[in-house]
Write a protein that holds these residues in place. Structure first.
Motif, PDB file in Angstrom:
ATOM      1  N   ALA A  72      44.755  -5.207 -34.678  1.00 53.10           N
ATOM      2  CA  ALA A  72      43.315  -5.483 -35.965  1.00 53.10           C
ATOM      3  C   ALA A  72      42.304  -5.707 -34.698  1.00 53.10           C
ATOM      4  CB  ALA A  72      43.483  -7.727 -36.554  1.00 53.10           C
ATOM      5  N   SER A  73      41.338  -5.076 -36.220  1.00 51.12           N
ATOM      6  CA  SER A  73      39.666  -5.449 -35.330  1.00 51.12           C
ATOM      7  C   SER A  73      38.979  -5.362 -36.156  1.00 51.12           C
ATOM      8  CB  SER A  73      39.524  -3.725 -35.095  1.00 51.12           C
ATOM      9  OG  SER A  73      38.062  -3.551 -34.481  1.00 51.12           O
ATOM     10  N   VAL A  74      38.302  -6.826 -36.361  1.00 48.11           N
ATOM     11  CA  VAL A  74      37.355  -7.067 -37.434  1.00 48.11           C
ATOM     12  C   VAL A  74      36.223  -7.900 -36.465  1.00 48.11           C
ATOM     13  CG1 VAL A  74      37.305  -9.261 -39.094  1.00 48.11           C
ATOM     14  CG2 VAL A  74      39.868  -7.870 -37.993  1.00 48.11           C
ATOM     15  N   GLN A 120      29.518 -21.196 -31.695  1.00 48.41           N
ATOM     16  CA  GLN A 120      29.980 -19.864 -31.828  1.00 48.41           C
ATOM     17  C   GLN A 120      31.435 -20.529 -30.709  1.00 48.41           C
ATOM     18  OE1 GLN A 120      26.659 -20.607 -29.260  1.00 48.41           O
ATOM     19  NE2 GLN A 120      26.115 -19.603 -31.017  1.00 48.41           N
ATOM     20  N   GLY A 121      32.536 -19.952 -31.394  1.00 51.99           N
ATOM     21  CA  GLY A 121      33.928 -20.486 -31.199  1.00 51.99           C
ATOM     22  C   GLY A 121      34.045 -19.547 -30.421  1.00 51.99           C
ATOM     23  N   GLN A 122      35.494 -19.119 -29.752  1.00 62.19           N
ATOM     24  CA  GLN A 122      35.990 -17.770 -29.548  1.00 62.19           C
ATOM     25  C   GLN A 122      37.855 -18.647 -29.186  1.00 62.19           C
ATOM     26  OE1 GLN A 122      35.073 -16.517 -25.211  1.00 62.19           O
ATOM     27  NE2 GLN A 122      34.700 -14.044 -26.163  1.00 62.19           N
ATOM     28  N   SER A 123      38.555 -17.713 -28.922  1.00 66.15           N
ATOM     29  CA  SER A 123      39.953 -18.344 -28.500  1.00 66.15           C
ATOM     30  C   SER A 123      39.680 -16.630 -28.113  1.00 66.15           C
ATOM     31  CB  SER A 123      40.522 -18.579 -29.907  1.00 66.15           C
ATOM     32  OG  SER A 123      42.030 -18.813 -29.546  1.00 66.15           O
ATOM     33  N   ILE A 124      40.810 -16.493 -26.962  1.00 65.55           N
ATOM     34  CA  ILE A 124      41.316 -15.205 -26.750  1.00 65.55           C
ATOM     35  C   ILE A 124      42.992 -15.937 -26.176  1.00 65.55           C
ATOM     36  CG2 ILE A 124      41.591 -13.829 -24.158  1.00 65.55           C
ATOM     37  CD1 ILE A 124      38.566 -14.215 -24.263  1.00 65.55           C
ATOM     38  N   TYR A 125      43.497 -14.898 -26.759  1.00 64.61           N
ATOM     39  CA  TYR A 125      45.069 -15.492 -26.829  1.00 64.61           C
ATOM     40  C   TYR A 125      45.939 -14.333 -25.415  1.00 64.61           C
ATOM     41  CZ  TYR A 125      45.488 -12.896 -30.855  1.00 64.61           C
ATOM     42  OH  TYR A 125      45.150 -11.698 -31.657  1.00 64.61           O
ATOM     43  N   SER A 126      46.651 -14.607 -25.357  1.00 65.62           N
ATOM     44  CA  SER A 126      47.797 -13.021 -24.892  1.00 65.62           C
ATOM     45  C   SER A 126      48.602 -13.788 -24.576  1.00 65.62           C
ATOM     46  CB  SER A 126      46.979 -12.687 -23.171  1.00 65.62           C
ATOM     47  OG  SER A 126      47.334 -11.690 -22.864  1.00 65.62           O
ATOM     48  N   TYR A 178      48.692 -19.775 -22.871  1.00 65.66           N
ATOM     49  CA  TYR A 178      48.502 -18.073 -23.277  1.00 65.66           C
ATOM     50  C   TYR A 178      47.281 -18.209 -24.829  1.00 65.66           C
ATOM     51  CZ  TYR A 178      54.186 -18.063 -23.424  1.00 65.66           C
ATOM     52  OH  TYR A 178      55.148 -17.447 -22.337  1.00 65.66           O
ATOM     53  N   VAL A 179      46.743 -19.481 -24.675  1.00 61.28           N
ATOM     54  CA  VAL A 179      45.980 -19.470 -25.648  1.00 61.28           C
ATOM     55  C   VAL A 179      44.535 -20.038 -24.602  1.00 61.28           C
ATOM     56  CG1 VAL A 179      45.062 -20.260 -27.855  1.00 61.28           C
ATOM     57  CG2 VAL A 179      47.787 -19.177 -27.605  1.00 61.28           C
ATOM     58  N   ASP A 180      43.279 -20.059 -24.993  1.00 57.90           N
ATOM     59  CA  ASP A 180      42.615 -20.916 -24.423  1.00 57.90           C
ATOM     60  C   ASP A 180      41.199 -21.161 -26.212  1.00 57.90           C
ATOM     61  OD1 ASP A 180      41.281 -18.227 -24.885  1.00 57.90           O
ATOM     62  OD2 ASP A 180      40.057 -18.730 -22.419  1.00 57.90           O
ATOM     63  N   LEU A 181      40.249 -22.167 -25.756  1.00 53.48           N
ATOM     64  CA  LEU A 181      39.853 -22.582 -26.514  1.00 53.48           C
ATOM     65  C   LEU A 181      37.882 -21.910 -25.872  1.00 53.48           C
ATOM     66  CD1 LEU A 181      38.031 -22.315 -29.726  1.00 53.48           C
ATOM     67  CD2 LEU A 181      39.360 -24.951 -29.508  1.00 53.48           C
ATOM     68  N   SER A 182      37.361 -22.183 -26.300  1.00 53.28           N
ATOM     69  CA  SER A 182      35.764 -22.513 -26.088  1.00 53.28           C
ATOM     70  C   SER A 182      35.022 -22.338 -26.972  1.00 53.28           C
ATOM     71  CB  SER A 182      35.002 -21.120 -25.288  1.00 53.28           C
ATOM     72  OG  SER A 182      35.487 -20.111 -25.048  1.00 53.28           O
ATOM     73  N   ILE A 183      33.933 -23.268 -27.050  1.00 50.05           N
ATOM     74  CA  ILE A 183      32.866 -23.781 -28.388  1.00 50.05           C
ATOM     75  C   ILE A 183      31.961 -24.192 -27.575  1.00 50.05           C
ATOM     76  CG2 ILE A 183      32.374 -25.801 -29.922  1.00 50.05           C
ATOM     77  CD1 ILE A 183      35.621 -26.231 -30.173  1.00 50.05           C
ATOM     78  N   THR A 184      30.814 -23.212 -27.680  1.00 51.85           N
ATOM     79  CA  THR A 184      29.007 -23.410 -27.653  1.00 51.85           C
ATOM     80  C   THR A 184      28.452 -23.509 -28.378  1.00 51.85           C
ATOM     81  OG1 THR A 184      28.749 -20.493 -26.863  1.00 51.85           O
ATOM     82  CG2 THR A 184      30.007 -21.846 -25.696  1.00 51.85           C
ATOM     83  N   GLY A 185      26.935 -23.540 -28.327  1.00 51.87           N
ATOM     84  CA  GLY A 185      26.248 -23.966 -29.139  1.00 51.87           C
ATOM     85  C   GLY A 185      25.401 -23.857 -29.075  1.00 51.87           C
ATOM     86  N   ASP A 186      23.794 -23.516 -29.344  1.00 53.32           N
ATOM     87  CA  ASP A 186      22.336 -23.524 -29.330  1.00 53.32           C
ATOM     88  C   ASP A 186      22.029 -24.197 -30.268  1.00 53.32           C
ATOM     89  OD1 ASP A 186      23.240 -21.258 -28.038  1.00 53.32           O
ATOM     90  OD2 ASP A 186      22.717 -19.471 -29.940  1.00 53.32           O
ATOM     91  N   TYR A 187      20.638 -25.061 -29.359  1.00 46.89           N
ATOM     92  CA  TYR A 187      19.434 -26.022 -30.537  1.00 46.89           C
ATOM     93  C   TYR A 187      18.751 -25.325 -30.188  1.00 46.89           C
ATOM     94  CZ  TYR A 187      17.872 -30.212 -31.835  1.00 46.89           C
ATOM     95  OH  TYR A 187      17.275 -30.903 -33.432  1.00 46.89           O
ATOM     96  N   TYR A 188      17.247 -25.906 -30.990  1.00 43.13           N
ATOM     97  CA  TYR A 188      16.352 -25.655 -31.451  1.00 43.13           C
ATOM     98  C   TYR A 188      15.901 -26.785 -31.139  1.00 43.13           C
ATOM     99  CZ  TYR A 188      16.844 -20.832 -30.238  1.00 43.13           C
ATOM    100  OH  TYR A 188      17.852 -19.450 -29.753  1.00 43.13           O
ATOM    101  N   THR A 189      14.380 -27.311 -31.064  1.00 37.75           N
ATOM    102  CA  THR A 189      13.155 -28.520 -31.175  1.00 37.75           C
ATOM    103  C   THR A 189      13.068 -29.080 -32.463  1.00 37.75           C
ATOM    104  OG1 THR A 189      11.761 -27.907 -29.827  1.00 37.75           O
ATOM    105  CG2 THR A 189      13.071 -29.766 -29.075  1.00 37.75           C
ATOM    106  N   LYS A 233      53.912  -8.486 -25.149  1.00 37.41           N
ATOM    107  CA  LYS A 233      54.242  -9.128 -26.179  1.00 37.41           C
ATOM    108  C   LYS A 233      52.557  -8.453 -27.336  1.00 37.41           C
ATOM    109  CE  LYS A 233      57.890 -10.583 -26.523  1.00 37.41           C
ATOM    110  NZ  LYS A 233      59.663 -10.243 -27.351  1.00 37.41           N
ATOM    111  N   PHE A 234      51.512  -8.970 -27.177  1.00 35.21           N
ATOM    112  CA  PHE A 234      50.057  -8.853 -28.156  1.00 35.21           C
ATOM    113  C   PHE A 234      49.259  -9.325 -26.910  1.00 35.21           C
ATOM    114  CE2 PHE A 234      53.091 -12.949 -29.625  1.00 35.21           C
ATOM    115  CZ  PHE A 234      51.765 -13.321 -29.622  1.00 35.21           C
ATOM    116  N   ARG A 235      47.978  -9.155 -27.188  1.00 33.62           N
ATOM    117  CA  ARG A 235      47.424 -10.142 -27.377  1.00 33.62           C
ATOM    118  C   ARG A 235      45.129 -10.114 -27.604  1.00 33.62           C
ATOM    119  NH1 ARG A 235      46.173  -9.176 -22.225  1.00 33.62           N
ATOM    120  NH2 ARG A 235      43.929  -9.193 -22.474  1.00 33.62           N
ATOM    121  N   GLY A 236      44.589 -10.505 -27.722  1.00 36.36           N
ATOM    122  CA  GLY A 236      43.686 -10.198 -28.264  1.00 36.36           C
ATOM    123  C   GLY A 236      42.578 -12.026 -28.476  1.00 36.36           C
TER     124      GLY A 236
END
Length: 897
Positions: free
Chosen positions: A365-367, A307-313, A289-300, A317-320
């Motif tokens: 919810a819409s934030v 960035q963190g993103q979680s999608i659930y469904s 029902y839930v996942d998580l992805s964590i990404t990043g950027d780096y400059y010298t 019932k619900f999704r978001g």
């Protein structure tokens, strides 16, 4: 000749056995009177007489299961031309459309040779007189399919040798969206159902496995269907030309569904921040029902982003989804004059509930909140589309309905609006609303209402909120609550309606409000400081107000028939005039006074900070006039087969409204408002509005109590006007026979909805849980004949025109005059160009202008996004594989700004 000792032994045993059986039969027969013959019975044979020299196992029962026979089922076979059985070779030959079926194994080919002694089968192609091959073998075991040139398979060991095999493996998100990896190998050894070893293989997502436009060459590989391919040295070929893109070893996941793994980043260079990597990270499916992805950027230079993103469904019932981003941006290097450091953040949350989950309650919810300059200053390319966002808005609400009569709807809402230019933030923490359905006290609920008394109805609603206004500097700090305002409003509207003289509709209404507040003000004059001091008093207080109103209106129809032989057969004019009256008393009891420094009394109300307005000091009594018009025409259709005339709305709306203040000493008549809309030009809606002031103005631009017509002007002054229209054009409109339906996806543009969506260029990095929006793969299918565009290039364009005029102070000024346009043109079936721009006619300059170029390269997609001038001047180039399996094989570059 000596007799064979084995034969004598066998004869002795046989004779003894016969004698024994005869004796036993005598025992179970009825006894004779008396035996007259010899009563000697032959002894029984020892049970192990034949194996006296063999040692017997002391364990009576063998617990080891017996070995199953090698062939567990029948082998079925057939062929179209002939089936030949060769007892000499112990083989069966099947020719032309040969087929063999054994359990879950299926083999079809032009030629099949089966060795029924070794339980092996060989399948190959048919070759005609011209040397062309046909009927390539098709091997299927379970759900695994292979299409080789030839195959050798053993039914006993289930092993196989396959030459020039071709198979397809689905990988991706399963039902939510998947891609196919095509696997080709010159020689493949099938070890068992789950392991294959390949030699000289090719991996590609191109539909053409014989001559793909690209492939990854692997020398040796282990192939586990539906799971992975592990290969040694591998490198990429494009059009059979080797490239320097190579790996000493490679791992290709082929699993379907969501699988944890590394998200490959993007590399680049920025002149102010140095070399960088973007959007690299890790993806983790927490549960189904839930996942998580964590990404990043780096400059010298030290800049970084997370960035963190979680999608659930959950179905039915619900999704978001939840997105949180943070960036620490460093410009230049420490010690330089242009060195600067700033941080940005952004929080986005979306949640929706399935309507079937709970019919009487709902949570949504819409934030979207964060730093005002997040999209503007962010260098991450995925934020490019939102760089002109000026307002952030959020809303989290829970609503519940109590269906019993009278039903009540309630809701609790937390809202937020943020202006990215002024950095002003308005919040409601929270807002509570409740409303009761309309009640008719003098008639039953389901009965028809007639007359003035039966139509009497009333409602009740309440609105309570905690309102906060702050700025970005004090956001999420204790200071943001210093100016918070808390209040509630209770309202009871009462109304009724009835018919008068059959054609007039009359309505009567009244409204009562009770306003609660938790904060009031008190003013007094401080003689020592020589100024007015305002004190804020915390505590509960209230005031009430009410109003009365009535209105009368009717509908007038006018029709003109010109005859069915005329081009304009009829006109229909509908007018809806109405007159209304409203009365509001003075609530001066809620006002207080203080004496200023000049000794004059000044009135004020302690409720001036109320969320719901202050009580009115002046009595209100006014008349309102309105006139709504619509004009339609019946026009003979150009199509001679049409049976009905065509209806055209000449004026879908033309309304006038004005107020007359009975309590005012002067300037009793308000400006006259006009609003209109027409679609006299097909598919081109035109909206217009204007205001006319019947009074004149003085040299300072203030209204005076003199009619404009008496001041040497017209009946009324035009003080403001506005017109806007928008329409779309496409090449199909100008083709013979009229416009076509847009079902022809081969010529439908990718830019029709959003020509510059970067998701089309990069792919949506955050939608791994949902269905990925990949680019079109229609050109990866069979190589069908593509249409050739000569002078009829598919194109479409959208135009929006806006003009506004202001003459409130005789300035006669055009305040806004602009033309916005966007569209695309399909130069070839695989080349598209999109554009989005506008021209400010007043200031003589172009607005933010963007061009998007797209090229469909079969298995690849190429795009170039270019903003040639303006604040956001930049360019971005991308080329990569379409398929999500190998989407990390890409190259992108951007302008150094």
């Amino acid at each position: 000749m000596q007799p064979n000792k084995h034969f004598l032994l066998f004869l002795f045993v046989l004779l003894c056995g016969i004698a024994t059986l005869s004796a036993q039969e005598d025992l179970i027969k009825p006894l004779p009177i008396k035996a007259s013959k010899d009563t000697i019975i032959a002894p029984l044979l020892p049970p192990n007489i034949l194996n006296d020299s063999v040692r017997v196992d002391s364990v009576n029962t063998d617990t080891v299961p017996k070995k199953q026979p090698l062939l567990l089922d029948k082998i079925q076979y057939k062929a179209k031309d002939y089936v030949k059985l060769s007892q000499k070779d112990n083989k069966i030959y099947l020719y032309d459309e040969a087929e063999i079926f054994y359990q879950d194994t299926e083999l079809k080919a032009g030629v099949i040779v089966m060795d029924y002694v070794k339980n092996e089968v060989y399948a190959g192609r048919m070759k005609d007189s011209l040397g062309n091959y046909s009927q390539l073998p098709f091997f299927k075991q379970g759900d695994q399919e292979v299409r080789p040139d030839s195959i050798r398979f053993n039914f006993d060991t289930q092993k196989a040798l396959i030459w020039n095999s071709r198979t397809e493996q689905q990988a991706g998100l399963g039902q939510l969206g998947s891609d196919a990896m095509k696997v080709y190998a010159q020689k493949t050894k099938k070890e068992n159902d789950s392991v294959y070893f390949m030699s000289e293989g090719k991996l590609t997502t191109s539909s053409d496995t014989v001559n793909p436009d690209y492939y990854i060459r692997v020398r040796k590989a282990k192939f586990v269907p539906k799971k992975k391919i592990i290969a040694g040295y591998s490198n990429m070929y494009i059009a059979d030309v080797p490239t320097p893109i190579a790996l000493p070893f490679a791992y290709f996941p082929l699993t379907t569904g969501r699988v944890a793994g590394i998200l490959f980043p993007t590399f680049g260079n920025d002149p102010n921040r140095g070399y960088f990597i973007q959007n690299g990270g890790y993806y983790l499916p927490i549960s189904e029902y839930v996942d998580l992805s964590i990404t990043g950027d780096y400059y010298t230079n030290g800049s970084y982003g997370l960035q963190g993103q979680s999608i659930y469904s959950k179905r039915y019932k619900f999704r978001g989804n939840i997105n949180i981003s943070y960036e620490n941006l460093v410009t230049s290097q420490k010690g330089f004059d242009d060195y600067s450091r700033s941080s940005n953040y952004n929080i986005r949350i979306s949640h929706s509930q399935d309507a079937k989950a709970s019919p009487n309650s709902r949570f949504s919810a819409s934030v979207n909140l964060g730093s005002s300059q997040y999209y503007t200053n962010s260098l991450n390319q995925i934020n490019r589309n939102n760089s002109q966002t000026n307002t952030f808005a959020s809303s989290i609400s829970y609503s519940k309905t109590f269906p019993e009569y009278p039903s009540v709807n309630t809701s609790l809402t937390v809202s937020h609006t943020q202006n990215s230019r002024t950095q002003v933030i308005n919040m409601s923490l929270p807002t509570f609303q409740a409303s009761m359905e309309r009640i008719y006290p003098f008639v039953k609920r389901d009965e028809i209402k007639k007359g003035i008394f039966e139509n009497i109805n009333f409602q009740y609603d309440v609105n309570a909120q905690n309102s906060i206004t702050t700025d970005e500097e004090n956001f999420f700090k204790s200071g943001m609550f210093d100016e918070a305002r808390v209040g509630a409003r209770h309202r009871i509207p009462i109304a009724t309606n009835f018919k008068l003289a059959k054609y007039l509709s009359v309505s009567l209404s009244g409204n009562y409000e009770d306003i609660w507040t938790m904060k009031t003000v008190r003013r007094q004059y401080d003689a020592e400081a020589a100024q007015v001091v305002t004190d804020t008093i915390n505590g509960f207080d209230r005031f009430n107000r009410y109003s009365l109103g009535t209105s009368i209106g009717t509908t007038v129809y006018g029709t003109w028939n010109f005859g069915e032989d005329k081009k304009i057969q009829a006109l229909r004019h509908v007018m809806r005039p109405s007159v209304s009256y409203s009365y509001t008393p003075s609530f001066e009891q809620f006002y207080e006074t203080y004496t200023d420094g000049e000794g004059e009394e000044v009135q004020y109300t302690p409720f001036e900070t109320s969320i719901y307005g202050r009580p009115s000091l002046n009595k209100g009594s006014s008349l309102s006039f309105s006139l709504q018009n619509s004009l339609e025409a019946k026009i003979r259709d150009k199509d001679s087969t049409a049976t009905e005339p065509r209806k055209v709305k000449i004026l879908s709306n033309l309304s006038f409204s004005a107020n007359y203040n009975l309590e005012a000493d002067s300037l009793k008549l308000s400006p006259i408002s006009m609003n209109g809309a027409t679609e006299i030009i097909k598919n081109v809606p035109i909206n217009f509005a204007a205001t006319f002031d019947p009074y004149a103005i003085d040299n300072n631009g203030r209204r005076i109590n003199t009619l404009n017509i008496k001041n040497g002007g017209g009946l009324a002054r035009l003080t403001s006007a506005r017109i806007n229209t928008g329409f779309s054009l496409n090449s199909e409109m100008f083709q013979k026979g009229g416009s076509k339906k847009k079902d022809d996806t081969d010529k439908q543009s990718d830019f029709s909805d959003n020509p510059f969506a970067m998701d089309d260029i990069r792919g949506d990095a955050g939608s791994r849980f949902n269905d990925r929006e990949n680019s079109r793969n229609k050109n990866d299918q069979d190589n069908e004949d593509q249409p050739i565009y000569n002078n009829k290039l598919p194109w479409d364009a959208r135009f929006t025109y806006v003009a506004s005029y202001n003459n409130s102070n005789r300035q006669s000024e055009i305040t806004n005059h602009s033309l916005m346009f966007s569209g695309n043109i399909q130069l070839t079936p695989k080349w598209e160009v999109g554009f989005n721009s506008g021209y400010d006619i007043k200031n003589k300059g172009f607005t933010d202008t963007r061009f998007a170029f797209k090229r469909d390269l079969g298995s690849f997609r190429l795009s170039f996004d270019w903003t040639p001038f303006g604040r956001f001047e930049r360019w971005y180039f991308f080329i990569g594989i379409k398929s999500s399996i190998l989407s990390d094989i890409k190259w992108e570059n951007r302008s150094q700004r």
